[in-house]
Design an enzyme around this catalytic site. Structure first.
Site: not given
Length: 662
Positions: A379, A382, A449
């Site tokens: 998670d 990026e 998300d």
């Protein structure tokens, strides 16, 4: 000066060296530099392939290089045009003093390849092409926009939560274009011009391929950048997840209940803050006293276990000072060295550093894999930053502006390499971002998300289709959206049901979300401590029984439908591994000769056999569906319909229109 050089055509003009070379079937790689030599990096073009033999013809007005279906003509002034089977499909934008290049005004002095020096550093690069009014453009990864055709869009080339930049575009004119550069930048597919920009780079690097169909283009592209392995069948069913299971007993109680009601869980997921602090990469022993026993019981049920991993490293965690000392953390150019502040004062693990990747894997092997954890959820990949101020971060590989987009691919590589070295083979990991070639690291991607809204459901369809055209066949979505869904709201329950019905016909069926309201008290007896697996909030329950009997019944039937599709899914996964074909396919992927197929964004093919038409608005009980030529069987009624027309299909609350190709 134009020269032949082995399998390439080289132009030397002023300080620029330009090279066009054969690079795979029907493909060319184009590089340019103002430096004495090219850098030795293939970036996304990592695979060892047969490059083909270029045919080079020198002419009085320039030269031509051919490799199968693709050819490039370069003028003596260095302006390039690309041709597929002799027809021009792409042409550099050059409005300067070259009568060969343009019939329009040359007085603007706009050139195709523009380098602007960065004081004390490299270059800001802009590469320009003429726009074509007849062209449609697809792919590019995943952007939260309501468009399948990206012509007219301006896209940031940068990774963010819910934005995945994979700079490969598929053109309706029969070519694919890879911007082979991990720099932060933008691409503008404008009506009057196409511009690719890199904020910080040493050279220009792109790759172009030609094909008679989108399928052939994707095959060429994934041959050069890598393909996913065959996904094992044990991951093709139902995945259960929520924000967040806080204890070992919670996880086991959920799995036991699913077993009790007769639903098989392929995967159960343990989300964030099961750890003491970010960067500890281990279970908080107070709430997870025996993870090995937990995994053993879940494995006996036939359920794989996935655990969330974040790249953030709290300054108070057990590994911070060692990682800082060894240079394993992302640096800042100015100000505080903090890069992330969600529930901690954190820096970020530097995935571009091979030693840092090995260091992270060894910790996760010891604290997770050796207990029986099967899978890793990478998670915040990026990576997530306090502020996406890419000019303030630096990796071992270079300034973030020059290379940040490759970070999630290298983050994934850390776990792929470690698991392969550990003797694991049939594994799947989940990640929130990726770049060119991420698919080869056994990586499922999802759309981040996103909010619990009909707009986000609709966007999810186009996101899943475009990321497939960018080479990522394994993709999923948070069923119901991640944020702001309330199980007590009938409107949200309807949205959840429709999202679930859509997700059955995506590569991974995964129920996840942070459900409102946050009114469940923390477990920690001393919340002032401010860390550990018990202090943080959790969302409301998110299992299929959390939404009432009617919703549970609908989702139960949908899980059964998914189970019945497993043999077909296995076949599709083998195809993805063989030629790069995504599971979610645009209509034109299967019907490239049907003009209407190029216009549709709210229906798609799931593999080659199933046409899926999701319900994307509240209160809908019927919708229009376009059936291409041929016979189509409604999977719910078994009615066979002759195609080549638009029909109105019924979609009661418990099903969406799906037709099987006969």
């Amino acid at each position: 000066m134009l020269l032949k050089s082995k399998n390439a055509l080289v132009l030397k003009k002023g300080n620029e060296t330009l090279m066009i070379e054969a690079w795979g079937k029907d493909s060319l790689r184009v590089r340019s530099t103002l430096n004495p030599v090219f850098i030795d990096r293939d970036w996304g073009l990592t695979e060892k392939i047969n490059h083909g033999i270029a045919k080079i013809t020198m002419k009085t007005d320039g030269a031509v290089i051919e490799n199968g279906k693709i050819s490039a003509k370069i003028s003596n002034n260095g302006v390039i045009s690309f041709f597929k089977d002799g027809k021009r499909v792409l042409h550099e934008y050059f409005h300067s003093y070259d009568p060969e290049a343009t019939k329009r005004s040359c007085c603007t002095k706009v050139i195709a390849r523009e380098y602007k020096g960065i004081v004390g550093g490299d270059y800001k690069l802009t590469v320009r092409f003429e726009s074509n009014d007849e062209e449609k453009i697809f792919g590019m990864g995943q952007y939260p926009v309501p468009y399948l055709d990206l012509k007219g869009c301006s896209l940031e080339l940068a990774q963010r939560n819910s934005q995945v930049s994979i700079p490969f575009a598929v053109s309706s004119l029969g070519y694919g274009f890879l911007w082979n550069n991990p720099a932060v930048g933008t691409v503008n597919f404008a009506k009057n011009i196409t511009e690719w920009k890199a904020e910080c780079t040493k050279e220009m690097d792109y790759w172009i391929t030609a094909g008679d169909t989108p399928k052939q283009i994707i095959k060429n592209y994934t041959e050069a950048t890598g393909r996913a392995p065959v996904m094992p069948k044990e991951y093709l069913g139902f995945w259960q997840c929520k924000l967040r299971y806080r204890t070992q007993e919670e996880v086991l109680s959920i799995a036991r209940k699913y077993k009790e009601i007769g639903i098989h869980l392929d995967v159960i997921v343990i989300d964030f803050f099961h750890w003491p602090r970010q960067g500890d990469w281990c279970f908080d022993k107070e709430y997870w006293p025996d993870p090995k026993a937990m995994c053993k019981e879940l494995h006996e049920m036939g359920t794989k276990v996935m655990v969330s991993i974040w790249p953030s490293v709290d300054k108070k965690c057990s590994h911070y000072y060692e990682m800082l000392d060894k240079g394993y953390l992302v640096r800042t150019e100015m100000g505080s060295n903090q890069t992330y502040d969600f529930n901690g004062d954190c820096l970020t693990f530097d995935a571009t550093n091979p030693e840092a990747r090995e260091y992270l894997w060894q910790i996760c092997k010891k604290n997770y894999a050796d207990f029986g954890i099967d899978m890793f959820w990478l998670d915040n990949a990026e990576p997530d930053y306090n502020v996406y101020d890419f000019g303030n971060y630096r990796y071992q590989l270079g300034p973030a502006l020059s290379c940040s987009n490759i970070y999630p691919k290298m983050y994934s590589q850390a776990f792929y390499d470690g698991m392969m070295k550990d003797g694991r083979r049939n594994f799947v990991n989940l990640e929130r971002a990726g770049w060119v070639g991420s698919q080869k690291y056994s990586q499922v991607m999802w759309n981040g998300d996103v909010q619990s809204s009909w707009e986000c459901l609709s966007d999810s369809v186009t996101e899943g289709l475009n990321i497939g055209l960018a080479g990522i066949p394994w993709w999923t979505t948070d069923i119901g959206g991640f944020m702001y869904g309330n199980p007590c709201d009938p409107g949200f329950v309807e949205l959840l049901e429709r999202w679930f019905e859509f997700a059955v016909f995506t590569p991974i069926l995964r129920l996840h979300g942070d459900r409102d309201p946050h009114d469940i008290p923390p477990l920690d007896k001393d919340p002032e401590r401010g860390y550990g697996g018990g202090y943080l909030y959790t969302g409301r329950p998110n299992e299929i029984w959390s939404y009432g009997q009617e919703a549970q019944g609908i989702m139960t039937e949908q899980i059964k439908l998914r189970e019945s599709l497993k043999p077909y899914l296995e076949k599709c996964m083998k195809e993805a591994s063989l030629d790069g074909s995504p599971l979610m396919r645009t209509m034109f992927y299967e019907f490239p000769d049907d003009p209407k197929a190029w216009e549709l964004k709210d229906q798609y093919m799931f593999g080659s056999e199933y046409l899926v038409a999701p319900v994307l608005k509240a209160g809908i009980t019927e919708r229009e569906v376009y059936l291409p030529q041929g016979k189509w069987q409604n999977i719910h009624t078994n009615e066979v319909i002759e195609g080549g027309c638009v029909i109105k299909a019924m979609c009661p609350r418990n099903q969406i229109p799906v037709f099987k190709r006969q």
